[in-house]
Scaffold this motif. Structure first.
Motif, mmCIF file in Angstrom:
data_model
loop_
_atom_site.group_PDB
_atom_site.id
_atom_site.type_symbol
_atom_site.label_atom_id
_atom_site.label_comp_id
_atom_site.label_asym_id
_atom_site.label_seq_id
_atom_site.Cartn_x
_atom_site.Cartn_y
_atom_site.Cartn_z
ATOM 1 N N PRO A 36 -7.187 18.885 1.506
ATOM 2 C CA PRO A 36 -6.330 17.952 1.281
ATOM 3 C C PRO A 36 -6.433 16.542 1.345
ATOM 4 N N LYS A 37 -5.568 15.818 -0.423
ATOM 5 C CA LYS A 37 -5.858 14.698 -0.244
ATOM 6 C C LYS A 37 -5.277 13.867 0.805
ATOM 7 N N LEU A 38 -6.053 12.644 1.707
ATOM 8 C CA LEU A 38 -5.398 12.124 2.540
ATOM 9 C C LEU A 38 -3.897 10.765 1.977
ATOM 10 N N LYS A 39 -3.376 11.391 3.052
ATOM 11 C CA LYS A 39 -1.854 10.238 2.518
ATOM 12 C C LYS A 39 -2.118 9.336 2.639
ATOM 13 N N THR A 40 -2.032 8.139 2.818
ATOM 14 C CA THR A 40 -1.203 6.115 3.562
ATOM 15 C C THR A 40 -0.517 6.251 4.324
ATOM 16 N N LYS A 41 -0.506 5.680 5.140
ATOM 17 C CA LYS A 41 0.313 5.428 6.248
ATOM 18 C C LYS A 41 1.879 4.979 5.278
ATOM 19 N N SER A 42 2.712 5.587 5.644
ATOM 20 C CA SER A 42 4.251 5.047 4.683
ATOM 21 C C SER A 42 4.756 3.874 5.822
ATOM 22 N N GLY A 43 4.598 3.782 7.014
ATOM 23 C CA GLY A 43 4.493 2.615 7.326
ATOM 24 C C GLY A 43 4.115 0.959 7.121
ATOM 25 N N ALA A 44 2.605 1.374 6.797
ATOM 26 C CA ALA A 44 2.040 0.560 6.366
ATOM 27 C C ALA A 44 1.850 -0.060 4.814
ATOM 28 N N LYS A 45 2.847 1.337 3.888
ATOM 29 C CA LYS A 45 2.609 0.850 2.558
ATOM 30 C C LYS A 45 4.387 -0.188 2.611
ATOM 31 N N LYS A 46 4.802 -0.077 3.293
ATOM 32 C CA LYS A 46 5.842 -0.621 3.415
ATOM 33 C C LYS A 46 5.843 -2.059 3.740
ATOM 34 N N ARG A 47 5.347 -3.035 4.715
ATOM 35 C CA ARG A 47 4.827 -3.518 5.041
ATOM 36 C C ARG A 47 3.322 -4.917 4.587
ATOM 37 N N PHE A 48 2.659 -4.265 4.148
ATOM 38 C CA PHE A 48 1.669 -4.816 3.398
ATOM 39 C C PHE A 48 1.353 -4.404 2.382
ATOM 40 N N LYS A 49 0.711 -5.253 1.853
ATOM 41 C CA LYS A 49 -0.182 -5.414 0.173
ATOM 42 C C LYS A 49 -0.837 -5.984 -0.047
ATOM 43 N N ILE A 50 -1.871 -5.009 -0.535
ATOM 44 C CA ILE A 50 -3.518 -5.681 -0.760
ATOM 45 C C ILE A 50 -3.572 -6.669 -2.065
ATOM 46 N N THR A 51 -4.295 -7.288 -2.341
ATOM 47 C CA THR A 51 -4.425 -7.950 -3.136
ATOM 48 C C THR A 51 -5.590 -8.250 -4.035
ATOM 49 N N GLY A 52 -5.676 -8.980 -4.650
ATOM 50 C CA GLY A 52 -6.324 -8.560 -6.111
ATOM 51 C C GLY A 52 -8.041 -8.517 -5.129
ATOM 52 N N THR A 53 -8.147 -9.684 -4.472
ATOM 53 C CA THR A 53 -9.743 -9.509 -3.505
ATOM 54 C C THR A 53 -10.119 -9.270 -2.271
ATOM 55 N N GLY A 54 -8.799 -8.231 -1.732
ATOM 56 C CA GLY A 54 -9.614 -7.620 -0.802
ATOM 57 C C GLY A 54 -8.328 -7.850 0.699
#
Length: 66
Positions: free
Chosen positions: A2-20
């Motif tokens: 199956p597909k791997l899901k992102t951690k929803s807690g991290a999804k709500k608290r962090f953003k990744i910029t274009g440079t990583g």
């Protein structure tokens, strides 16, 4: 497999910029402002960027295979 899901807690608290890099909202602004100095309140405004090693750990939550 199956597909791997992102951690929803991290999804709500962090953003990744274009440079990583990883951006986060600074802590310490929810309550108890009366006991903090104006300088502390001002310095915690907005977002900040995590250190590289901490950001690498967070990116693993977003991209589990990398």
């Amino acid at each position: 497999m199956p597909k791997l899901k992102t951690k929803s807690g991290a999804k709500k608290r962090f953003k990744i910029t274009g440079t990583g890099k990883v951006k986060y909202q600074q802590a310490g602004k929810r309550h108890g402002m009366i006991k903090r100095t104006n300088k502390q309140i001002r310095n915690h405004r907005g977002t900040d960027v995590l250190f590289k090693t901490d950001g690498d750990n967070i990116i693993r939550f977003f991209l589990p295979n990398s």
